[in-house]
Design an enzyme around this catalytic site. Structure first.
Site, PDB file in Angstrom:
ATOM      1  N   HIS A 130      49.817  41.353  10.489  1.00 24.10           N
ATOM      2  CA  HIS A 130      48.504  42.636  10.631  1.00 24.10           C
ATOM      3  C   HIS A 130      47.439  42.384  10.427  1.00 24.10           C
ATOM      4  O   HIS A 130      47.264  40.350  10.467  1.00 24.10           O
ATOM      5  CB  HIS A 130      48.721  43.634   9.655  1.00 24.10           C
ATOM      6  CG  HIS A 130      49.370  45.228   9.039  1.00 24.10           C
ATOM      7  ND1 HIS A 130      50.653  45.045   9.202  1.00 24.10           N
ATOM      8  CD2 HIS A 130      48.883  46.639   9.557  1.00 24.10           C
ATOM      9  CE1 HIS A 130      51.293  45.782   8.955  1.00 24.10           C
ATOM     10  NE2 HIS A 130      49.915  47.233   9.345  1.00 24.10           N
ATOM     11  N   LYS A 134      43.055  43.773   5.941  1.00 21.20           N
ATOM     12  CA  LYS A 134      44.046  44.684   4.993  1.00 21.20           C
ATOM     13  C   LYS A 134      44.705  44.286   3.994  1.00 21.20           C
ATOM     14  O   LYS A 134      44.681  43.156   3.722  1.00 21.20           O
ATOM     15  CB  LYS A 134      45.603  44.620   6.153  1.00 21.20           C
ATOM     16  CG  LYS A 134      46.330  45.423   6.177  1.00 21.20           C
ATOM     17  CD  LYS A 134      47.775  45.986   6.964  1.00 21.20           C
ATOM     18  CE  LYS A 134      48.920  47.032   5.410  1.00 21.20           C
ATOM     19  NZ  LYS A 134      48.447  48.257   5.455  1.00 21.20           N
TER      20      LYS A 134
HETATM   21  N1  LIG Z   1      49.183  55.400   8.257  1.00 22.43           N
HETATM   22  C1  LIG Z   1      48.765  54.606   9.119  1.00 22.43           C
HETATM   23  O1  LIG Z   1      49.379  55.079  10.931  1.00 22.43           O
HETATM   24  C2  LIG Z   1      48.119  54.015   9.507  1.00 22.43           C
HETATM   25  C3  LIG Z   1      47.466  53.318  10.366  1.00 22.43           C
HETATM   26  C4  LIG Z   1      46.353  51.872  10.585  1.00 22.43           C
HETATM   27  C5  LIG Z   1      45.680  51.738   9.065  1.00 22.43           C
HETATM   28  N2  LIG Z   1      45.942  52.557   7.947  1.00 22.43           N
HETATM   29  C6  LIG Z   1      45.690  52.512   6.559  1.00 22.43           C
HETATM   30  O2  LIG Z   1      44.669  52.628   7.087  1.00 22.43           O
HETATM   31  C7  LIG Z   1      44.186  52.549   5.923  1.00 22.43           C
HETATM   32  C8  LIG Z   1      41.880  52.127   6.311  1.00 22.43           C
HETATM   33  O3  LIG Z   1      41.989  51.162   7.267  1.00 22.43           O
HETATM   34  P1  LIG Z   1      40.833  51.204   7.962  1.00 22.43           P
HETATM   35  O4  LIG Z   1      41.482  49.637   9.126  1.00 22.43           O
HETATM   36  O5  LIG Z   1      40.199  52.285   8.630  1.00 22.43           O
HETATM   37  O6  LIG Z   1      40.435  49.817   6.692  1.00 22.43           O
HETATM   38  P2  LIG Z   1      38.422  49.926   7.180  1.00 22.43           P
HETATM   39  O7  LIG Z   1      38.237  48.892   6.263  1.00 22.43           O
HETATM   40  O8  LIG Z   1      38.382  49.509   8.232  1.00 22.43           O
HETATM   41  O9  LIG Z   1      37.896  51.422   6.575  1.00 22.43           O
HETATM   42  C9  LIG Z   1      38.001  52.176   4.934  1.00 22.43           C
HETATM   43  C10 LIG Z   1      36.423  52.869   4.774  1.00 22.43           C
HETATM   44  O10 LIG Z   1      37.000  53.551   3.525  1.00 22.43           O
HETATM   45  C11 LIG Z   1      35.848  53.779   3.267  1.00 22.43           C
HETATM   46  N3  LIG Z   1      35.850  54.098   1.749  1.00 22.43           N
HETATM   47  C12 LIG Z   1      35.923  53.254   0.592  1.00 22.43           C
HETATM   48  N4  LIG Z   1      35.732  53.815  -0.669  1.00 22.43           N
HETATM   49  C13 LIG Z   1      36.061  55.699   0.187  1.00 22.43           C
HETATM   50  C14 LIG Z   1      35.439  56.609  -0.728  1.00 22.43           C
HETATM   51  N5  LIG Z   1      35.862  56.536  -1.463  1.00 22.43           N
HETATM   52  N6  LIG Z   1      35.754  57.865  -0.043  1.00 22.43           N
HETATM   53  C15 LIG Z   1      35.196  57.442   1.568  1.00 22.43           C
HETATM   54  N7  LIG Z   1      35.392  56.751   2.308  1.00 22.43           N
HETATM   55  C16 LIG Z   1      35.231  55.242   1.919  1.00 22.43           C
HETATM   56  C17 LIG Z   1      35.017  52.365   3.683  1.00 22.43           C
HETATM   57  O11 LIG Z   1      33.775  53.061   3.697  1.00 22.43           O
HETATM   58  C18 LIG Z   1      35.263  51.610   5.312  1.00 22.43           C
HETATM   59  O12 LIG Z   1      34.680  52.183   5.942  1.00 22.43           O
HETATM   60  C19 LIG Z   1      44.483  51.411   5.018  1.00 22.43           C
HETATM   61  O13 LIG Z   1      45.026  51.562   3.819  1.00 22.43           O
HETATM   62  C20 LIG Z   1      45.006  50.853   6.587  1.00 22.43           C
HETATM   63  O14 LIG Z   1      46.628  50.770   5.776  1.00 22.43           O
HETATM   64  C21 LIG Z   1      47.786  53.304   7.876  1.00 22.43           C
END
Ligand SMILES: NC(=O)c1ccc[n+]([C@@H]2O[C@H](COP(=O)([O-])OP(=O)(O)OC[C@H]3O[C@@H](n4cnc5c(N)ncnc54)[C@H](O)[C@@H]3O)[C@@H](O)[C@H]2O)c1
Length: 218
Positions: A130, A134
């Protein structure tokens, strides 16, 4: 029209989800929650049918509980949070929760093939790759893959710039190996699965439901 609010709307996945919702004929974007946008989840629930959460391992559960208590269905893509705690909160709620550690169809198929292969080969190990931002390791996809496979399956986590999300499941037996590899080149790979979950979360027979495969085949 399904009214969809997005938690983590300023993040990598959240922004892509907002664009996908805006591009869907049967959905309307009801709100963007993110500390970066100075908007809390509780601010966007009043006008929403479904909350999609792609935030952080330490916030996803609280966001989902807030949504369920408000009667808003939750579709959770965030990985690394306590799904067992969600089971307790989802019991008796008016709304449903759906969780998928990976919304990409290729990853779901990889997990299915890996589970099948593990029943026929001696041992297996997983290497997941990743991007370096992450927060959780091992990835939710790797943990889920291992849980679906027979035997004890070690997981190795690589974190490097230039990668979105890849995984190798390597199985070994006498004089042979089998590698099942899934590669993600863009976060758009997750969007068909996310939109499917948004359309289906209101009709789940139980809650929470875990895994996109539960929506794809019996
Ligand atoms: N299920 C899937 O298919 C899949 C795919 C990719 C990533 N993910 C997961 O998705 C999650 C996010 O990944 P990302 O790369 O977009 O991360 P990222 O850090 O780019 O985005 C996360 C966002 O959440 C915000 N945030 C923090 N606390 C919050 C709250 N209490 N309420 C609302 N927003 C809040 C942050 O400010 C940030 O903008 C991770 O856990 C990642 O592992 C899942």
């Amino acid at each position: 029209m399904i009214r969809v609010a997005v938690a983590g709307a300023a993040g990598r996945l959240g922004q892509t989800v907002c664009e996908a919702v805006e591009g869907a004929d049967d959905m309307v974007l009801a709100g963007r929650a993110d500390p970066v946008l100075e908007t809390a989840v509780s601010d966007v629930l009043a006008g929403a049918d479904v909350l999609v959460d792609f935030t952080r391992p330490d916030t996803a559960l609280a966001n989902a509980v807030t949504a369920l208590q408000a009667g808003v269905h939750a579709v959770i893509g965030t990985t690394g949070f306590d799904i067992e705690a969600l089971r307790d909160s989802a019991r008796g709620a008016r709304a449903n929760a759906f969780v998928a550690p990976n919304f990409a169809i290729g990853a779901v198929l990889m997990m299915r093939f890996a589970a099948e292969a593990s029943r026929h080969m001696q041992r297996a190990e997983i290497v997941e790759y990743h991007h370096s931002a992450k927060l959780d390791a091992p990835s939710g996809t790797a943990a889920r893959t291992a849980a679906l496979m027979d035997g004890d399956v070690p997981i190795h986590s690589v974190r490097l710039p230039g990668i979105v999300a890849d995984q190798d499941v390597i199985l070994g037996d006498v004089a042979q190996t089998l590698t099942i590899r899934h590669t993600t080149t863009d976060r758009e790979s997750f969007m068909p699965g996310v939109l499917l979950a948004v359309r289906r979360v209101g009709d789940l027979g139980e809650s929470p439901v875990v895994g996109l495969e539960r929506l794809l085949w019996p």
